[in-house]
Design a protein around this motif. Structure first.
Motif, mmCIF file in Angstrom:
data_model
loop_
_atom_site.group_PDB
_atom_site.id
_atom_site.type_symbol
_atom_site.label_atom_id
_atom_site.label_comp_id
_atom_site.label_asym_id
_atom_site.label_seq_id
_atom_site.Cartn_x
_atom_site.Cartn_y
_atom_site.Cartn_z
ATOM 1 N N SER A 51 -11.830 9.221 1.987
ATOM 2 C CA SER A 51 -11.144 7.992 1.576
ATOM 3 C C SER A 51 -10.223 7.458 2.665
ATOM 4 O O SER A 51 -10.006 6.244 2.766
ATOM 5 C CB SER A 51 -10.335 8.245 0.305
ATOM 6 N N LEU A 52 -9.661 8.348 3.468
ATOM 7 C CA LEU A 52 -8.711 7.941 4.495
ATOM 8 C C LEU A 52 -9.383 7.425 5.766
ATOM 9 O O LEU A 52 -8.696 6.880 6.641
ATOM 10 C CB LEU A 52 -7.804 9.118 4.859
ATOM 11 N N GLN A 53 -10.691 7.574 5.873
ATOM 12 C CA GLN A 53 -11.390 7.087 7.058
ATOM 13 C C GLN A 53 -11.195 5.577 7.200
ATOM 14 O O GLN A 53 -11.462 4.812 6.275
ATOM 15 C CB GLN A 53 -12.878 7.420 6.977
ATOM 16 N N GLY A 54 -10.723 5.158 8.354
ATOM 17 C CA GLY A 54 -10.515 3.737 8.596
ATOM 18 C C GLY A 54 -9.179 3.218 8.079
ATOM 19 O O GLY A 54 -8.874 2.029 8.229
ATOM 20 N N PHE A 55 -8.383 4.083 7.442
ATOM 21 C CA PHE A 55 -7.070 3.666 6.925
ATOM 22 C C PHE A 55 -5.991 4.346 7.751
ATOM 23 O O PHE A 55 -5.775 5.555 7.636
ATOM 24 C CB PHE A 55 -6.931 4.023 5.446
ATOM 25 N N ASP A 56 -5.323 3.579 8.580
ATOM 26 C CA ASP A 56 -4.308 4.123 9.483
ATOM 27 C C ASP A 56 -2.982 4.229 8.734
ATOM 28 O O ASP A 56 -2.101 3.381 8.852
ATOM 29 C CB ASP A 56 -4.165 3.211 10.707
ATOM 30 N N TYR A 57 -2.834 5.296 7.961
ATOM 31 C CA TYR A 57 -1.676 5.425 7.080
ATOM 32 C C TYR A 57 -0.455 5.980 7.812
ATOM 33 O O TYR A 57 -0.564 6.734 8.772
ATOM 34 C CB TYR A 57 -2.019 6.320 5.890
ATOM 35 N N GLU A 91 5.798 15.858 8.329
ATOM 36 C CA GLU A 91 6.530 14.600 8.185
ATOM 37 C C GLU A 91 5.660 13.458 7.645
ATOM 38 O O GLU A 91 6.174 12.385 7.313
ATOM 39 C CB GLU A 91 7.143 14.181 9.528
ATOM 40 N N LYS A 92 4.347 13.697 7.520
ATOM 41 C CA LYS A 92 3.461 12.610 7.086
ATOM 42 C C LYS A 92 3.011 12.729 5.636
ATOM 43 O O LYS A 92 2.138 11.979 5.192
ATOM 44 C CB LYS A 92 2.230 12.531 8.002
ATOM 45 N N LYS A 149 5.154 1.727 5.998
ATOM 46 C CA LYS A 149 4.569 0.444 5.625
ATOM 47 C C LYS A 149 3.129 0.559 5.132
ATOM 48 O O LYS A 149 2.624 -0.322 4.448
ATOM 49 C CB LYS A 149 4.607 -0.510 6.831
ATOM 50 N N LYS A 150 2.482 1.660 5.515
ATOM 51 C CA LYS A 150 1.086 1.875 5.112
ATOM 52 C C LYS A 150 1.001 3.212 4.379
ATOM 53 O O LYS A 150 1.157 4.270 4.978
ATOM 54 C CB LYS A 150 0.168 1.847 6.336
ATOM 55 N N LYS A 189 0.340 -2.062 3.490
ATOM 56 C CA LYS A 189 -0.982 -1.597 3.065
ATOM 57 C C LYS A 189 -0.827 -0.413 2.117
ATOM 58 O O LYS A 189 0.010 0.463 2.332
ATOM 59 C CB LYS A 189 -1.837 -1.195 4.268
ATOM 60 N N PHE A 190 -1.656 -0.397 1.085
ATOM 61 C CA PHE A 190 -1.573 0.636 0.050
ATOM 62 C C PHE A 190 -2.978 1.071 -0.321
ATOM 63 O O PHE A 190 -3.845 0.243 -0.607
ATOM 64 C CB PHE A 190 -0.851 0.075 -1.182
ATOM 65 N N LEU A 191 -3.210 2.365 -0.317
ATOM 66 C CA LEU A 191 -4.520 2.901 -0.690
ATOM 67 C C LEU A 191 -4.355 3.936 -1.789
ATOM 68 O O LEU A 191 -3.638 4.919 -1.621
ATOM 69 C CB LEU A 191 -5.201 3.560 0.509
ATOM 70 N N ALA A 192 -5.007 3.703 -2.931
ATOM 71 C CA ALA A 192 -5.063 4.704 -3.996
ATOM 72 C C ALA A 192 -6.348 5.495 -3.811
ATOM 73 O O ALA A 192 -7.456 4.952 -3.960
ATOM 74 C CB ALA A 192 -5.042 4.028 -5.360
ATOM 75 N N VAL A 193 -6.220 6.764 -3.471
ATOM 76 C CA VAL A 193 -7.386 7.616 -3.242
ATOM 77 C C VAL A 193 -8.033 7.939 -4.589
ATOM 78 O O VAL A 193 -7.356 8.425 -5.498
ATOM 79 C CB VAL A 193 -6.976 8.915 -2.527
ATOM 80 N N PRO A 194 -9.326 7.680 -4.754
ATOM 81 C CA PRO A 194 -9.980 7.984 -6.033
ATOM 82 C C PRO A 194 -9.942 9.470 -6.356
ATOM 83 O O PRO A 194 -9.858 10.321 -5.462
ATOM 84 C CB PRO A 194 -11.424 7.513 -5.807
ATOM 85 N N CYS A 195 -9.995 9.781 -7.636
ATOM 86 C CA CYS A 195 -10.105 11.174 -8.066
ATOM 87 C C CYS A 195 -11.495 11.708 -7.719
ATOM 88 O O CYS A 195 -12.369 10.977 -7.243
ATOM 89 C CB CYS A 195 -9.855 11.280 -9.567
#
Length: 343
Positions: A174-180, A243-244, A276-277, A311-317
């Motif tokens: 899910s995190l691929q492509g999301f620079d959190y 820290e992340k 912010k992300k 930016k906000f990402l809710a990771v699916p279950c």
């Protein structure tokens, strides 16, 4: 003959107040959910909460409802079908509240000649208000309706390596492509008194910074410890620096001391602290539901952005993913060929 009963939380029959109200009544009147004497519970639930809560909850359910029905039910049914294809044992699906009921699920198995049932609560971490209430009700029904049956339960699987790997892989994908900037592990909240009530040592759980990391027999039934342990193991696999990421608890009722820190409070502070992300994962659930789809993916996202988040990402279950359904089926198949439950 052996068989399996998968059990999840449940859902109203529809997102209308007329169906939400009896569902909430069944849920909130459970003595393991609101663990106060019956008369006080009835006064609180039926005299106060159910006067306004059904309408508000119905509006929330309407936001997430699918054409096929409740997301929790639909996703649980999809998981059920995939697991059934991966095992020769009969597998039924039930909900603790609402339909299909645990009694219905046991009856389906009994009709197929099943006398040994693997009871599989779909909760990674143990809690009074989730795991225990399923085990107690299932045993009550068994004694009354199916005395010829025996029940064996799948213990909390919060630290089982194959579950952790499936969860870590799901998050990574899910995190691929999301620079959190930050990954938040948000678990369903419970009252602090539930932690103390499930402490088999009657002395270990202090709910502080040390007890959950100090070895103890209490950890077998400690929801808080198991949430922190799930997070630790997943973080180790993903290699995320300290820290992340952080851990919080969501969904609380007013008037009681619940596990902290609170998800909404922490999320709303993050933008001013340079986050912010944000990505949020909800490992207390294996299937997306009201708490993940409306509370996190909609409401928390909106509040995060209102406070300056970008930016906000809710990771699916895990839902009905191939890896997760394969893990569940493997546990079932191990039990099918063993004399003792999968541990």
């Amino acid at each position: 003959m052996k068989g399996v009963l998968l059990v999840n939380l449940g859902s109203p029959n529809s997102p209308e107040p007329k169906d939400v109200k009896p569902y909430l009544d069944e849920f909130l009147m459970d003595k393991y959910v609101i663990d106060v004497p019956y008369l006080l519970r009835a006064l609180l639930v039926r005299g106060i909460i159910l006067r306004k809560r059904p309408e508000a909850s119905a509006e929330a359910y309407k936001k997430i409802w699918w054409e096929e029905g409740s997301p929790l039910i639909v996703l649980s049914e999809r998981m059920h079908k995939k697991v059934q294809k991966k095992t020769e044992l009969p597998v039924s699906l039930a909900m603790r509240y609402g339909k299909p009921s645990i009694e219905t699920g046991l009856q389906e198995l009994a009709d197929q000649g099943v006398t040994e049932v693997l009871l599989f609560p779909l909760y990674p971490q143990y809690a009074m208000a989730s795991t225990l209430t399923i085990l107690v009700l299932a045993e009550e029904i068994r004694k009354k309706k199916f005395p010829q049956m025996t029940l064996t339960d799948v213990p909390a699987f919060y630290n089982k390596p194959d579950y952790i790997t499936a969860l870590a892989n799901s998050i990574k994908s899910s995190l691929q492509g999301f620079d959190y900037d930050h990954l938040l592990f948000s678990y369903h909240g419970i009252p602090e008194r539930h932690i103390r009530k499930t402490d088999v040592t009657k002395s270990h759980c202090k709910i502080d910074s040390s007890c959950c990391t100090t070895p103890s027999a209490a950890h077998k039934f400690c929801y808080r410890h198991q949430c922190y342990e799930t997070t630790r193991l997943v973080i180790e696999q993903l290699g995320i620096p300290k820290e992340k990421y952080s851990l919080t608890f969501q969904s609380r009722l007013a008037g009681d001391k619940w596990l902290e820190p609170y998800t909404d409070v922490e999320i709303n502070k993050m933008p001013s602290n340079g986050i912010k992300k944000l990505a949020v994962v909800t490992p207390a659930f294996v299937a997306d539901c009201l708490e993940t789809l409306e509370e996190i993916a909609m409401r928390a996202k909106e509040e995060f952005e209102e406070h300056g988040g970008e930016k906000f990402l809710a990771v699916p279950c895990l839902n009905d993913s191939e890896e997760w359904t394969g893990v569940a089926a493997n546990w079932i198949n191990e039990w099918a060929h063993a004399e003792t439950p999968v541990a």
